[in-house]
Enzyme design. Structure first.
Site, short mmCIF file in Angstrom:
data_model
loop_
_atom_site.label_atom_id
_atom_site.label_comp_id
_atom_site.label_asym_id
_atom_site.label_seq_id
_atom_site.Cartn_x
_atom_site.Cartn_y
_atom_site.Cartn_z
N HIS B 69 0.87 -1.19 0.00
CA HIS B 69 0.00 0.00 0.00
C HIS B 69 0.90 1.23 0.00
O HIS B 69 1.70 1.44 0.91
CB HIS B 69 -0.94 -0.01 1.21
CG HIS B 69 -2.09 -0.93 1.04
ND1 HIS B 69 -2.70 -1.58 2.09
CD2 HIS B 69 -2.77 -1.32 -0.07
CE1 HIS B 69 -3.69 -2.33 1.64
NE2 HIS B 69 -3.76 -2.19 0.32
N GLU B 72 1.90 3.77 2.90
CA GLU B 72 2.42 3.24 4.15
C GLU B 72 3.96 3.30 4.14
O GLU B 72 4.64 2.28 4.11
CB GLU B 72 1.86 1.83 4.37
CG GLU B 72 0.33 1.87 4.50
CD GLU B 72 -0.37 0.52 4.45
OE1 GLU B 72 0.31 -0.52 4.44
OE2 GLU B 72 -1.62 0.51 4.43
N ARG B 127 -3.05 4.98 -2.12
CA ARG B 127 -2.93 3.63 -1.53
C ARG B 127 -2.79 2.53 -2.58
O ARG B 127 -2.05 1.57 -2.41
CB ARG B 127 -4.20 3.39 -0.70
CG ARG B 127 -4.52 1.96 -0.33
CD ARG B 127 -5.91 1.92 0.31
NE ARG B 127 -6.47 0.60 0.41
CZ ARG B 127 -6.44 -0.15 1.50
NH1 ARG B 127 -5.86 0.29 2.59
NH2 ARG B 127 -7.01 -1.34 1.52
N ARG B 145 -6.49 -6.83 -2.36
CA ARG B 145 -7.81 -7.44 -2.57
C ARG B 145 -7.81 -8.19 -3.91
O ARG B 145 -8.85 -8.61 -4.39
CB ARG B 145 -8.93 -6.38 -2.62
CG ARG B 145 -9.12 -5.61 -1.33
CD ARG B 145 -9.64 -6.48 -0.20
NE ARG B 145 -9.94 -5.70 1.01
CZ ARG B 145 -9.03 -5.28 1.88
NH1 ARG B 145 -7.75 -5.57 1.71
NH2 ARG B 145 -9.38 -4.58 2.95
N HIS B 196 2.30 -4.11 6.50
CA HIS B 196 1.47 -2.92 6.31
C HIS B 196 1.63 -2.00 7.53
O HIS B 196 2.30 -2.33 8.49
CB HIS B 196 -0.01 -3.32 6.23
CG HIS B 196 -0.38 -4.10 5.01
ND1 HIS B 196 -1.21 -3.62 4.04
CD2 HIS B 196 -0.03 -5.35 4.61
CE1 HIS B 196 -1.36 -4.52 3.09
NE2 HIS B 196 -0.66 -5.59 3.41
N TYR B 198 -1.19 0.88 9.83
CA TYR B 198 -0.54 1.29 11.03
C TYR B 198 -1.33 0.90 12.27
O TYR B 198 -1.39 1.73 13.19
CB TYR B 198 -0.39 2.82 11.02
CG TYR B 198 -1.74 3.57 11.04
CD1 TYR B 198 -2.32 4.01 9.87
CD2 TYR B 198 -2.43 3.79 12.25
CE1 TYR B 198 -3.54 4.67 9.88
CE2 TYR B 198 -3.64 4.44 12.25
CZ TYR B 198 -4.20 4.88 11.07
OH TYR B 198 -5.42 5.52 11.09
N GLU B 270 0.76 -5.14 10.81
CA GLU B 270 0.35 -3.72 10.76
C GLU B 270 1.26 -2.99 11.73
O GLU B 270 1.12 -3.13 12.94
CB GLU B 270 -1.11 -3.56 11.21
CG GLU B 270 -2.13 -4.16 10.27
CD GLU B 270 -2.50 -3.22 9.13
OE1 GLU B 270 -2.05 -2.06 9.14
OE2 GLU B 270 -3.23 -3.66 8.24
#
Lengths: 95, 309
Positions: B69, B72, B127, B145, B196, B198, B270
């Protein structure tokens, strides 16, 4: 380059499923241009939303009307991004 | 910087700077590090993977990717620090040395280079990938996805304007397809860690369904060990569990796909923020974030080494 002046990131703490449901409804209102950094899922998880300046008043009114608790996580996103850019530039100069 | 010792790990970097870092690391450590190009992004950028290998053939592998992403930024920044850590510690840290004596480590630092470049040039909050969606003015696909397992499920969107748009078909994104092809052709990856930010979580399969995966008990116990190690450094609290039960239904995600490919130790991380900065984590937190995450990665990599399957 897109700028984010006046965009705020709100951290919302929902206290029940009804509030989660309201936040889900809010996320469907595309005209507000909201960017859900974290989604409304469960009361145990905070919901972070980047709110464009033009939608701030409406979103705050919505939250206030439904008595949904929130805090301002980022006051002005562009300030933070400008700082990030300055740090990158400074690091390059130092290098 | 003229060497990876001069590289500024305490600051965020552009794509070209990260690419230069990779080339320098390879040049400085030719016996340990090589660079693989596993494909090209939608806009034609190289999909670079660092391979850390002490030799041997058909060794089992551990996959780590960061930056899928685009916004990030903390994830490729941490990944860069991991890369340097590996070359610095090999031969000195017995645990890492033992891992590298048995396994190869593959590290993709910028998994979504088009998106990452776009966050530097045009929109820091981007993103997705940069695919042009026919029939829509909205750009991009959520590369988390777009994987085949659970593709098209309720935890993704068919709307190209959504941040969780699944794309026109499974593996439509070359950034995803390249990893799929690499993983299948390798055939012997034993851990798959996708990073990823956060919300301070460690997530294992499944995301698409509430049904537990076969190895849930082991994955849960390992997540506890890894998050405990992570927390030990700076007190950063992590939650863990299946993606579905911990956050929400997410369909077509990396971790589900890798697990269903037979890679048991499949986790999404994350990384930190505790509610102050989100995707704009200040650069002075890069090293602490990388350091604490490294401890968790080591726990998972060691467990993978000690529990062959």
């Amino acid at each position: 380059k897109e700028r984010f002046e006046g965009h705020q990131v709100l951290r919302i703490t929902a206290k029940n499923d009804a509030e989660i449901g309201l936040l889900k409804e809010l996320s469907k209102q595309e005209d507000l241009g909201l960017d859900f950094w974290t989604d409304p899922v469960d009361q145990s998880l905070p919901v972070d939303i980047r709110v464009p300046f033009h939608s701030l008043q409406g979103v705050r009114a919505f939250l206030g009307y439904h008595e949904i608790h929130y805090e301002i996580m980022i006051q002005d996103l562009q300030d933070l991004l400008d700082k990030e850019q300055r740090e990158m530039m400074r690091a390059r100069v130092l290098q | 910087p003229r060497s990876t010792d001069d590289y500024d790990y305490e600051n965020y970097h552009t794509l070209s700077e990260i690419n230069s870092f990779m080339d320098m690391l390879v040049q400085e450590n030719p016996k340990l590090v090589s660079k693989l190009v596993i494909g090209q992004s939608y806009e034609g950028r190289a999909l670079n993977v660092l391979k850390f290998s002490t030799g041997g053939t058909k060794r089992p592998g551990i996959w780590i990717d960061t930056g899928i992403h685009a916004r990030e930024w903390i994830t490729p920044a941490s990944g860069t620090w991991f890369a340097k850590k590996i070359v610095t510690e090999y031969g000195h840290d017995p645990a890492l040395t033992a891992i590298l004596d048995k396994f190869d480590i593959f590290l993709e630092l910028v998994t979504n280079p088009d998106g990452y470049e776009y966050t530097h040039s045009s929109n820091r909050m981007w993103r997705k990938t940069r695919r042009i969606n026919s029939g829509s003015s909205c750009i991009g696909v959520d590369p988390n996805r777009n994987w085949g397992t659970g593709y098209g499920g309720a935890g993704s969107s068919s709307n190209p304007c959504s941040e969780t748009y699944r794309g026109p078909g499974a593996y439509s994104e070359p950034e995803v397809k390249a990893i799929v092809d690499f993983t299948k052709s390798h055939g012997n990856l034993k851990a798959f860690l996708t990073i990823h930010s956060y919300s301070q979580m460690m997530l294992y399969p499944y995301g698409d369904t509430h049904k537990p995966c076969v190895d849930e008990a082991e994955l849960d116990e390992l997540a506890l060990k890894a998050s405990t190690a992570l927390e030990s450094l700076y007190g950063t609290k992590y939650t863990y569990g299946s993606t579905f039960n911990t956050i929400y239904q997410a369909s077509g995600v990396t971790t589900d796909w890798a697990y269903d490919e037979g890679i048991k130790y499949s986790y999404t991380f994350e990384l930190r923020d505790d509610g102050h900065y989100g995707f704009v984590l200040p650069a002075d937190q890069i090293i602490p974030t990388a350091q604490e995450t490294w401890l968790a990665l080591m726990v998972i990599m060691e467990h993978t080494k000690n529990n062959p399957y």
